[in-house]
Design a protein around this motif. Structure first.
Motif: not given
Length: 64
Positions: A7-16
């Motif tokens: 469960h993650a947005t593209h933006q969360q993956l970008v940040d991670e």
């Protein structure tokens, strides 16, 4: 059975990952086209975790 869901947005993956959204989107599209993941709203279902692990380890992409 169903695969594991992340469960993650593209933006969360970008940040991670410390990358840019374009790269995340391109990779997810490629993984989806190759049958490795299924993308939905704010979630990614892992359909072939072993193949994803092999890619992460630097192995060639799976033959499809």
């Amino acid at each position: 059975g169903r695969g594991t869901r992340v469960h993650a947005t593209h933006q969360q993956l970008v940040d991670e990952l410390g990358t840019v959204r374009e790269i995340v989107t391109r990779l997810l599209r490629r993984f989806e086209r190759d049958g490795l993941v299924r993308c939905g709203r704010e979630q990614i279902e892992l359909l072939d975790a072993p193949a994803l692990r092999a890619l992460a380890a630097g192995a060639p992409p799976p033959a499809r």
